[in-house]
Design a protein around this motif. Sequence first.
Motif, PDB file in Angstrom:
ATOM      1  N   LYS A  17      -4.022  -2.416  16.427  1.00 51.60           N
ATOM      2  CA  LYS A  17      -3.030  -1.456  15.931  1.00 51.60           C
ATOM      3  C   LYS A  17      -1.698  -2.185  15.870  1.00 51.60           C
ATOM      4  N   TYR A  18      -0.897  -1.824  14.873  1.00 53.55           N
ATOM      5  CA  TYR A  18       0.376  -2.513  14.630  1.00 53.55           C
ATOM      6  C   TYR A  18       1.519  -1.508  14.578  1.00 53.55           C
ATOM      7  N   PHE A  19       2.598  -1.805  15.314  1.00 53.87           N
ATOM      8  CA  PHE A  19       3.810  -0.989  15.260  1.00 53.87           C
ATOM      9  C   PHE A  19       4.787  -1.654  14.296  1.00 53.87           C
ATOM     10  N   ASP A  20       5.140  -0.929  13.264  1.00 51.18           N
ATOM     11  CA  ASP A  20       6.025  -1.426  12.215  1.00 51.18           C
ATOM     12  C   ASP A  20       7.455  -0.983  12.509  1.00 51.18           C
ATOM     13  N   GLN A  21       8.343  -1.938  12.738  1.00 51.76           N
ATOM     14  CA  GLN A  21       9.728  -1.597  13.049  1.00 51.76           C
ATOM     15  C   GLN A  21      10.429  -0.877  11.896  1.00 51.76           C
ATOM     16  N   ASN A  22       9.882  -0.941  10.695  1.00 56.51           N
ATOM     17  CA  ASN A  22      10.506  -0.294   9.538  1.00 56.51           C
ATOM     18  C   ASN A  22      10.065   1.154   9.362  1.00 56.51           C
ATOM     19  N   LYS A  23       9.192   1.623  10.222  1.00 55.32           N
ATOM     20  CA  LYS A  23       8.740   3.011  10.247  1.00 55.32           C
ATOM     21  C   LYS A  23       8.068   3.445   8.939  1.00 55.32           C
ATOM     22  N   GLU A  24       7.417   2.514   8.243  1.00 51.91           N
ATOM     23  CA  GLU A  24       6.793   2.819   6.957  1.00 51.91           C
ATOM     24  C   GLU A  24       5.545   3.692   7.093  1.00 51.91           C
ATOM     25  N   SER A  25       4.992   3.812   8.291  1.00 54.28           N
ATOM     26  CA  SER A  25       3.795   4.637   8.469  1.00 54.28           C
ATOM     27  C   SER A  25       4.132   6.122   8.587  1.00 54.28           C
ATOM     28  N   ILE A  26       5.422   6.457   8.572  1.00 54.99           N
ATOM     29  CA  ILE A  26       5.850   7.855   8.703  1.00 54.99           C
ATOM     30  C   ILE A  26       6.198   8.413   7.332  1.00 54.99           C
ATOM     31  N   SER A  27       5.385   9.345   6.851  1.00 53.98           N
ATOM     32  CA  SER A  27       5.646   9.995   5.562  1.00 53.98           C
ATOM     33  C   SER A  27       6.735  11.048   5.745  1.00 53.98           C
ATOM     34  N   ILE A  28       7.767  10.978   4.930  1.00 53.96           N
ATOM     35  CA  ILE A  28       8.865  11.952   5.051  1.00 53.96           C
ATOM     36  C   ILE A  28       8.446  13.341   4.574  1.00 53.96           C
ATOM     37  N   ASN A  29       7.298  13.447   3.902  1.00 52.22           N
ATOM     38  CA  ASN A  29       6.819  14.739   3.402  1.00 52.22           C
ATOM     39  C   ASN A  29       6.060  15.531   4.465  1.00 52.22           C
ATOM     40  N   ASN A  30       5.741  14.909   5.590  1.00 56.33           N
ATOM     41  CA  ASN A  30       5.009  15.575   6.668  1.00 56.33           C
ATOM     42  C   ASN A  30       5.958  16.032   7.766  1.00 56.33           C
ATOM     43  N   THR A  31       5.384  16.684   8.752  1.00 57.27           N
ATOM     44  CA  THR A  31       6.088  17.039   9.988  1.00 57.27           C
ATOM     45  C   THR A  31       5.528  16.144  11.085  1.00 57.27           C
TER      46      THR A  31
END
Length: 189
Positions: A17-31
């Motif tokens: 598993k990889y933690f991306d410092q750019n937070k690209e795995s977080i969709s702004i369309n979700n909660t």
Amino acid sequence: YPPKTGRIKFGENLNVKYFDQNKESISINNTPWSTLAENGDHVDFMGDKIHVLSYLKKFLFDEKKCLQSNSTLSGGEKVRLSLAKLFLNKHNFLILDEPTNDLDFETLNLLKLIIKNYDGTILIISHDRFFLDCTVEKLLVFENNNKIIKHEGNFSDYYKKFGLEKLKIVNNQFKNKISDKKIIAKKVI
């Protein structure tokens, strides 16, 4: 990306598993809720089935924030949500790329505790020397001359052993400045 030179050899049953410092795995369309539990209300945290609200509370989210759009989250909240997502499901090798960026004191303490209790290997890429001191047992230090030094112990141990003499002046323009090192550390259990 494949390596430019050399080769990579993976062990059996490796689950990375990889933690991306750019937070690209977080969709702004979700909660936050739907980010962690798309079609339900429970998550799997280190083998335990936990209600998504209880799990998000561990990462300092209140119930109201769990139901708001991810687009309203601050940088630190997005990091907390990324970390919450990262620690779900089973894996045995974590890569954390600058995990302490945008984190407050409480979240840093939570992350230290989770890392301490993690049953697997963690590779941490960080400039945060205090965080490394609290979480790692081995260092790979990438020095300015493209040399990699392996060191048993935390950053303070490394610094006590080598001090500033391992730091190299970059070039003639910056003779009076000391360059930073990129430190990769790992916790192995």
